[in-house]
Design an enzyme around this catalytic site. Structure first.
Site, short mmCIF file in Angstrom:
data_model
loop_
_atom_site.label_atom_id
_atom_site.label_comp_id
_atom_site.label_asym_id
_atom_site.label_seq_id
_atom_site.Cartn_x
_atom_site.Cartn_y
_atom_site.Cartn_z
N CYS A 2 0.82 -1.21 0.00
CA CYS A 2 0.00 0.00 0.00
C CYS A 2 0.86 1.27 0.00
O CYS A 2 1.98 1.26 0.49
CB CYS A 2 -0.88 0.03 1.23
SG CYS A 2 -1.81 -1.47 1.49
N ARG A 27 4.89 0.19 -6.23
CA ARG A 27 4.83 -0.64 -5.02
C ARG A 27 3.86 -1.81 -5.18
O ARG A 27 3.91 -2.76 -4.42
CB ARG A 27 4.41 0.21 -3.83
CG ARG A 27 5.48 1.21 -3.41
CD ARG A 27 4.95 2.12 -2.34
NE ARG A 27 4.54 1.39 -1.16
CZ ARG A 27 5.31 1.16 -0.11
NH1 ARG A 27 6.53 1.60 -0.10
NH2 ARG A 27 4.86 0.49 0.93
N TRP A 77 -3.02 -2.59 -1.43
CA TRP A 77 -2.66 -3.96 -1.83
C TRP A 77 -3.40 -4.86 -0.85
O TRP A 77 -3.12 -4.86 0.35
CB TRP A 77 -1.14 -4.13 -1.72
CG TRP A 77 -0.63 -5.44 -2.22
CD1 TRP A 77 -0.36 -5.77 -3.51
CD2 TRP A 77 -0.30 -6.58 -1.43
NE1 TRP A 77 0.12 -7.06 -3.57
CE2 TRP A 77 0.17 -7.58 -2.31
CE3 TRP A 77 -0.34 -6.87 -0.06
CZ2 TRP A 77 0.59 -8.84 -1.87
CZ3 TRP A 77 0.07 -8.12 0.37
CH2 TRP A 77 0.52 -9.08 -0.54
N ASN A 101 -1.54 1.83 6.04
CA ASN A 101 -0.66 0.75 5.58
C ASN A 101 -0.38 -0.15 6.77
O ASN A 101 -0.19 0.35 7.88
CB ASN A 101 0.68 1.30 5.08
CG ASN A 101 0.57 1.98 3.75
OD1 ASN A 101 -0.51 2.07 3.17
ND2 ASN A 101 1.68 2.50 3.26
N GLY A 102 -0.30 -1.45 6.54
CA GLY A 102 0.02 -2.37 7.64
C GLY A 102 -1.12 -3.33 7.89
O GLY A 102 -2.04 -3.45 7.09
N GLU A 479 18.37 -17.27 -7.70
CA GLU A 479 17.94 -15.92 -8.05
C GLU A 479 17.39 -15.89 -9.49
O GLU A 479 16.36 -15.26 -9.76
CB GLU A 479 19.11 -14.94 -7.88
CG GLU A 479 18.85 -13.51 -8.30
CD GLU A 479 17.66 -12.86 -7.62
OE1 GLU A 479 17.10 -13.43 -6.67
OE2 GLU A 479 17.25 -11.78 -8.07
N LYS A 483 13.59 -14.75 -10.41
CA LYS A 483 13.34 -13.65 -11.35
C LYS A 483 12.36 -14.09 -12.42
O LYS A 483 11.42 -13.41 -12.76
CB LYS A 483 14.68 -13.26 -11.97
CG LYS A 483 15.02 -11.84 -12.15
CD LYS A 483 15.28 -10.99 -10.96
CE LYS A 483 14.39 -11.13 -9.78
NZ LYS A 483 14.86 -10.59 -8.55
N GLU A 486 8.69 -14.79 -10.98
CA GLU A 486 7.91 -13.67 -10.45
C GLU A 486 7.39 -12.74 -11.54
O GLU A 486 6.35 -12.13 -11.38
CB GLU A 486 8.66 -12.89 -9.36
CG GLU A 486 9.81 -12.04 -9.83
CD GLU A 486 10.43 -11.21 -8.70
OE1 GLU A 486 9.70 -10.70 -7.85
OE2 GLU A 486 11.65 -11.08 -8.69
N HIS A 502 18.08 -37.24 -6.80
CA HIS A 502 17.40 -37.70 -5.58
C HIS A 502 15.90 -37.43 -5.64
O HIS A 502 15.25 -37.35 -4.60
CB HIS A 502 18.06 -37.06 -4.35
CG HIS A 502 19.50 -37.43 -4.25
ND1 HIS A 502 19.92 -38.65 -3.77
CD2 HIS A 502 20.63 -36.77 -4.63
CE1 HIS A 502 21.24 -38.72 -3.84
NE2 HIS A 502 21.69 -37.60 -4.37
N LYS A 600 6.34 -4.14 -3.95
CA LYS A 600 7.78 -3.85 -3.90
C LYS A 600 8.33 -4.01 -2.50
O LYS A 600 9.39 -4.57 -2.29
CB LYS A 600 8.03 -2.42 -4.42
CG LYS A 600 9.50 -2.04 -4.45
CD LYS A 600 10.28 -2.92 -5.41
CE LYS A 600 11.77 -2.66 -5.38
NZ LYS A 600 12.52 -3.76 -6.00
O1 M6R Z 1 13.30 -4.86 0.45
P1 M6R Z 1 13.84 -6.23 0.68
O2 M6R Z 1 15.17 -6.45 0.03
O3 M6R Z 1 13.90 -6.60 2.13
O4 M6R Z 1 12.83 -7.20 -0.02
C1 M6R Z 1 12.98 -8.59 0.06
C2 M6R Z 1 12.13 -9.29 -0.98
O5 M6R Z 1 10.78 -8.97 -0.80
C3 M6R Z 1 12.55 -8.91 -2.39
O6 M6R Z 1 13.89 -9.16 -2.62
C4 M6R Z 1 11.72 -9.71 -3.42
O7 M6R Z 1 12.02 -11.06 -3.34
C5 M6R Z 1 11.97 -9.18 -4.83
N1 M6R Z 1 10.77 -8.65 -5.39
C6 M6R Z 1 12.40 -10.20 -5.79
O8 M6R Z 1 12.65 -9.65 -7.04
#
Ligand code: M6R
Length: 605
Positions: A2, A27, A77, A101-102, A479, A483, A486, A502, A600
């Site tokens: 949010c 965000r 959100w 927010n929260g 990673e 990527k 997501e 395994h 984000k």
């Molecule tokens: O702000 P942060 O680095 O703590 O966020 C951690 C994850 O939410 C963040 O890296 C998330 O996995 C990314 N969107 C991945 O691309």
């Protein structure tokens, strides 16, 4: 997640709120709304809708945009209740309207109490409960109402609050969710993130817990719960407006991928000196005699921590545990007095990472934050902070933040190894020189852009893609896989190559793409054997390996990487993995910068 904005000044409030909310769109959100004191009748007008800001603009046009100069706005959100008009913020009581927010954890019991006091509810949200709770306590004194309400709330919150009979003030308060109060000239703001105010001002105050910001056109005060003035330093945002714009790139993600050489350079060049590695404020010897290191983070940041584990252990010979923050905080971790806790976070606001930090502090270990956003909660609360100078990362998919986190891991590993006598002056100097060459190598890797685009043409219809690797190649595979899934929504898993047999190899069928990362000299032949095993079962293999390796005709597609020392390979191999994910998502018509269901900055558990 949010976004909150609030404005009071002489401009048309609706225009400013919409504009500021637009700069927080990255965000991630699913509904939006504003509440503005209308000049025509002095009442608070609330307009909100499911969907993007364009839908809110249309709705404002059709119902009539309030003409006032003071109001609050929100992008939601969904957490409690699906995205809908009724669940969108703002939410109101009789005399109070808020954005939030929260998450309010005890909202259900509070809701029941308020129902017994005669309140009705029209949404499924926890926020409406907060609005009505503040309303219940409001008897003409806003500070008392806020103080009493938050004393009943369990959970995290950042609130922007309008009291209907005080048309020239916005109130704001926060706990475990970021919020700033920004100071303009004849106008003031609140916002959950800096980009929201950049167009208007760079001066802002960080609101701390147990403080209330009171904002009017000409005044911005921060008081404690007894109404006493709190004097705190005015901060200056260093981000440029252009840093938060696409600058001709079709997506923020692509722009940020291409910003990596500069981001890494900015992160390492001022710290690496002729004599050592200088982390501002961290004295020599700080890392001496550590017994164990715990790296705790989420998502991409956790993957950077995995790389950190391999290189710190190999250089400094100190055991490193890497934990997902949401697991660490609830698993009753064992932390010794000589242990060191490192939290990695781009935003510095991730709820689980912040909670892990607080747990570590409570248990008495030293803490270090590796954070990108200056002044964020994690940065402020850790004993030490190393900032990654990536500039604002707007795309939800983290790219440049990962690269600068890796750069900090290399420097940290070197410094820990040196302070513990595991490397001599000569090796330390060589390491520093090698780190300084990384930006140029990353630039070279960006030249794989066209190849990655073509590979996306070939693989974009895949339904499953596996990533395999060993050691550091496995860490970077995790990673690459994250990527891809997501942003392209293709199911993908990363496996330690030696683990395939395994169980997982049973999933390999004819034509299944397997991305094999094999850039570690000493592990290359081992991974090559695993490549042959998946090939024998019909896989289509895309191989990332060092230039000049032999036997690579086993792979269907090959991307080659310059031969640099193995510990730095993740900084190079990640680049084509990012570009591959990006072009796969583009090819599949996905919303690259704002993937579905994601936000984000994850400020709730
Ligand atoms: O702000 P942060 O680095 O703590 O966020 C951690 C994850 O939410 C963040 O890296 C998330 O996995 C990314 N969107 C991945 O691309």
């Amino acid at each position: 997640m949010c976004g909150i904005v609030g404005y009071i000044g002489d401009r048309n409030c609706a225009d400013v709120l919409l504009d500021s909310l637009a700069s927080l769109e990255y965000r991630g959100y699913d509904s939006a709304g504003v509440a503005i004191y209308d000049n025509d009748d002095g009442a608070v007008k609330c307009v909100k809708t499911k969907g993007r800001l364009s839908a809110l603009k249309e709705k404002l046009k059709s119902v009539g945009t309030p003409s006032g100069t003071c109001g609050i706005g929100h992008t939601r959100w969904a957490t409690h209740g699906k995205p809908s008009d009724k669940n969108a913020h703002p939410h109101s009581g009789k005399n109070v309207t808020i954005v939030h927010n929260g998450i309010i954890e005890n909202y259900s019991s509070l809701k029941n109490e308020l129902k017994q006091k005669g309140y009705d509810f029209s949404s499924d949200t926890d926020t409406e409960v907060a609005a009505k709770l503040i309303d219940y306590f409001y008897k003409g004194d806003p500070i008392a109402a806020i103080k009493n309400a938050v004393s009943k709330i369990r959970g995290s919150y950042a609130f922007g609050i309008l009291f209907h009979d005080i048309p020239d003030r916005i109130y704001a308060i926060r706990k475990d969710s970021p919020l700033i109060a920004a100071k303009g000239c004849g106008e003031n703001f609140i916002a959950s993130d800096i980009p929201a105010i950049l167009k208007y001002t760079r001066d802002y105050y960080l609101i701390d817990e147990n403080e209330i910001a009171i904002i009017s056109r000409d005044d911005l005060r921060i008081v404690d719960f007894d109404g006493n003035e709190v004097n705190k330093p005015l901060q200056k945002a260093t981000w440029t407006v252009s840093a938060a714009q696409k600058d001709g790139y079709p997506h923020f993600m692509l722009k940020e991928i291409f910003e990596q050489p500069k981001a890494v350079k900015d992160t390492v060049s001022t710290r690496i000196t002729e004599n050592g590695i200088n982390f501002e404020g961290i004295k020599d010897g700080e890392f001496k005699d550590i017994e164990r290191i715990h790296i705790v983070a989420c998502g991409t940041a956790m993957h950077a921590g995995m790389v950190g584990k391999y290189i710190i252990e190999s250089m400094a010979r100190i055991p490193v545990e890497v934990d997902i923050a949401s697991e660490f905080r609830y698993r009753n971790p064992i932390l010794g007095k000589k242990d060191y806790l490192i939290i990695i976070s781009q935003s510095g606001e991730t709820a689980d990472s912040l909670a892990a930090l607080r747990l570590g502090k409570k248990m008495g270990v030293k803490t270090l934050a590796v954070v990108n956003v200056v002044g964020s909660s994690i940065a402020r609360e850790a004993d030490h902070v190393i900032y990654t100078w990536a500039g604002p990362e707007i795309a939800v998919a983290s790219t440049k933040a990962y690269s600068v986190q890796l750069a900090v891991m290399y420097m940290l590993a070197g410094r820990i190894a040196f302070e513990n006598g595991k490397i001599d002056d000569k090796s330390y100097a060589e390491l520093r020189a090698q780190i300084l060459t990384l930006p140029d190598y990353i630039s070279k890797m960006l030249k794989t852009q066209e190849t990655c685009k073509k590979l996306a043409d070939k693989y974009s219809n895949a339904q499953n893609i596996f990533f395999i690797g060993r050691g550091l190649d496995y860490a970077v595979s995790m990673e690459g896989s994250l990527k891809l899934k997501e942003i392209s929504y293709i199911h993908s898993e990363a496996y330690a190559a030696g683990e395939l047999k395994h169980g997982t190899i049973s999933l390999i069928v004819d034509g299944m793409p397997v991305v094999a990362v094999a850039a570690q000299e000493e592990l290359f032949e081992k991974t090559l054997s695993n490549i042959k095993e998946v090939k024998a079962r019909g896989a289509d293999v895309l191989l990332l390996c060092r230039e000049g390796e032999e036997g690579i005709d086993a792979a269907d597609e090959i991307i080659q990487v310059p031969r640099i020392p193995g510990i730095f390979m993740p900084s190079l191999t990640v680049i084509p993995l990012q570009l591959f994910a990006y072009y796969m998502a583009v090819k599949r018509g996905c919303d690259v910068d704002k993937p579905r269901n994601l936000a984000k900055s994850v400020t709730v558990e």
